[in-house]
Design an enzyme around this catalytic site. Structure first.
Site, PDB file in Angstrom:
ATOM      1  N   CYS A 157       7.249   3.166  -6.447  1.00  0.00           N
ATOM      2  CA  CYS A 157       5.812   3.302  -6.186  1.00  0.00           C
ATOM      3  C   CYS A 157       5.341   4.757  -6.322  1.00  0.00           C
ATOM      4  O   CYS A 157       5.277   5.257  -7.424  1.00  0.00           O
ATOM      5  CB  CYS A 157       5.496   2.708  -4.827  1.00  0.00           C
ATOM      6  SG  CYS A 157       3.828   2.109  -4.722  1.00  0.00           S
TER       7      CYS A 157
ATOM      8  N   ARG B  99      -6.205  -3.118  -4.648  1.00  0.00           N
ATOM      9  CA  ARG B  99      -4.832  -2.817  -4.196  1.00  0.00           C
ATOM     10  C   ARG B  99      -4.011  -4.076  -4.363  1.00  0.00           C
ATOM     11  O   ARG B  99      -4.410  -5.157  -3.896  1.00  0.00           O
ATOM     12  CB  ARG B  99      -4.853  -2.339  -2.750  1.00  0.00           C
ATOM     13  CG  ARG B  99      -3.482  -2.049  -2.152  1.00  0.00           C
ATOM     14  CD  ARG B  99      -3.573  -1.188  -0.907  1.00  0.00           C
ATOM     15  NE  ARG B  99      -3.813   0.206  -1.277  1.00  0.00           N
ATOM     16  CZ  ARG B  99      -2.793   1.056  -1.548  1.00  0.00           C
ATOM     17  NH1 ARG B  99      -1.551   0.646  -1.516  1.00  0.00           N
ATOM     18  NH2 ARG B  99      -3.063   2.315  -1.883  1.00  0.00           N
TER      19      ARG B  99
ATOM     20  N   HIS C  93       9.025  -2.423  -3.364  1.00  0.00           N
ATOM     21  CA  HIS C  93       9.505  -2.057  -2.024  1.00  0.00           C
ATOM     22  C   HIS C  93      10.310  -3.245  -1.476  1.00  0.00           C
ATOM     23  O   HIS C  93      10.568  -4.221  -2.170  1.00  0.00           O
ATOM     24  CB  HIS C  93       8.297  -1.828  -1.102  1.00  0.00           C
ATOM     25  CG  HIS C  93       7.441  -0.666  -1.467  1.00  0.00           C
ATOM     26  ND1 HIS C  93       7.824   0.644  -1.262  1.00  0.00           N
ATOM     27  CD2 HIS C  93       6.204  -0.621  -2.015  1.00  0.00           C
ATOM     28  CE1 HIS C  93       6.850   1.451  -1.666  1.00  0.00           C
ATOM     29  NE2 HIS C  93       5.855   0.718  -2.115  1.00  0.00           N
TER      30      HIS C  93
HETATM   31  N1  GLN Z   1      -0.442   5.958  -3.301  1.00  0.00           N
HETATM   32  C1  GLN Z   1       0.109   5.171  -4.399  1.00  0.00           C
HETATM   33  C2  GLN Z   1      -0.646   3.884  -4.680  1.00  0.00           C
HETATM   34  O1  GLN Z   1      -1.320   3.369  -3.791  1.00  0.00           O
HETATM   35  C3  GLN Z   1       1.540   4.801  -4.063  1.00  0.00           C
HETATM   36  C4  GLN Z   1       1.619   3.915  -2.834  1.00  0.00           C
HETATM   37  C5  GLN Z   1       3.052   3.585  -2.457  1.00  0.00           C
HETATM   38  O2  GLN Z   1       3.956   4.402  -2.620  1.00  0.00           O
HETATM   39  N2  GLN Z   1       3.229   2.343  -1.920  1.00  0.00           N
HETATM   40  O3  GLN Z   1      -0.540   3.347  -5.798  1.00  0.00           O
END
Ligand code: GLN
Length: 242
Positions: free
Chosen positions: A94, A128, A190
């Protein structure tokens, strides 16, 4: 020096959604085979160990990415690029994935320079992507969890690590997830990813050992019943909740 050296980049800032479990999985699966492992925490202002066989770089919020992006530039970036060219392995997730690319453009901050290990560019979007992910890859079926607003596009110098079966992946458009260059992998998985995907864990360990010794590494098999059960449960849950 240990047989296998893992550098955990920005362990104190870039390790959200359980990403520390990836380091633990690599360390344990190596130690269970009698391999002497060193895990070196490398945060802002700290130097890389003399030799690094596997890099791990986890996820983080935009503000943490801003904090580490500057530190990553310069000699650290050059050293990491050289190690990857020499066959060292890397798992980046990520936010770490985004900073291994050319650039990450946060929604309400100036673009962050990456270190161009991976030929990718990431741009934050209003949407998101949050949820379970299942992909089909060269390491078989991989299962994880995504939570990112960044949309990642690959250039010709990178290949995706797999095709999305459940979830959104790199950008929710092209049906692919992650990126790979040599033994460096970036992804949005993740979970943490490695405890439920032992084939990929072992691949990273073997690549790191080959970097350390110059010889191909053959790892003794382990009893993976628990890992397999965790993987199957996560896949069933992903399919149920899509
Ligand atoms: N800030 C980045 C995004 O939202 C990475 C987020 C994360 O590492 N989960 O894409």
């Amino acid at each position: 020096m240990a047989q296998l050296v893992i550098a955990w980049l920005y362990n104190d800032r870039m390790s959200i959604y359980g990403d520390r479990g990836n380091v633990i999985a690599m360390q344990r699966r190596a130690e269970w085979r009698g391999i002497d492992v060193e895990v070196a925490n490398v945060s802002v202002g700290e130097s890389l160990p003399e030799r690094v066989d596997v890099y791990f770089f986890g996820g983080g919020q935009d503000e943490e990415q801003i904090a580490v992006a500057r530190d990553l530039q310069g000699e650290k970036a050059a050293r990491i690029r050289a190690d990857i060219e020499a066959g060292a392995a890397a798992l980046t997730v990520c936010g770490g994935y985004q900073l291994f690319g050319h650039e990450y453009r946060p929604f309400d901050a100036a673009p962050l320079p990456g270190i161009s290990v991976l030929d990718v560019v990431s741009v934050a979007s209003k949407q998101r992507f949050i949820g379970n992910v299942v992909i089909d890859s060269e390491w078989g079926e991989l299962v994880g969890f995504e939570n990112h607003s960044g949309l990642t596009s690959l250039g010709p110098g990178a290949e995706p690590i797999g095709r999305v079966r459940v979830g959104r992946g790199n950008n929710g458009r092209d049906g692919f997830e992650g990126a790979r260059y040599k033994n460096a992998i970036g992804c949005y998985l993740h979970g943490s990813l490695l405890p439920k995907n032992p084939r990929l864990t072992d691949w990273l360990i073997a690549a790191g050992l080959e970097h350390a010794t110059g010889e191909p590494a053959v790892l003794a098999p382990l009893h993976d019943e628990i890992e397999a059960a965790a993987h199957a449960t996560a896949v069933q849950r992903a399919i149920k909740t899509r």
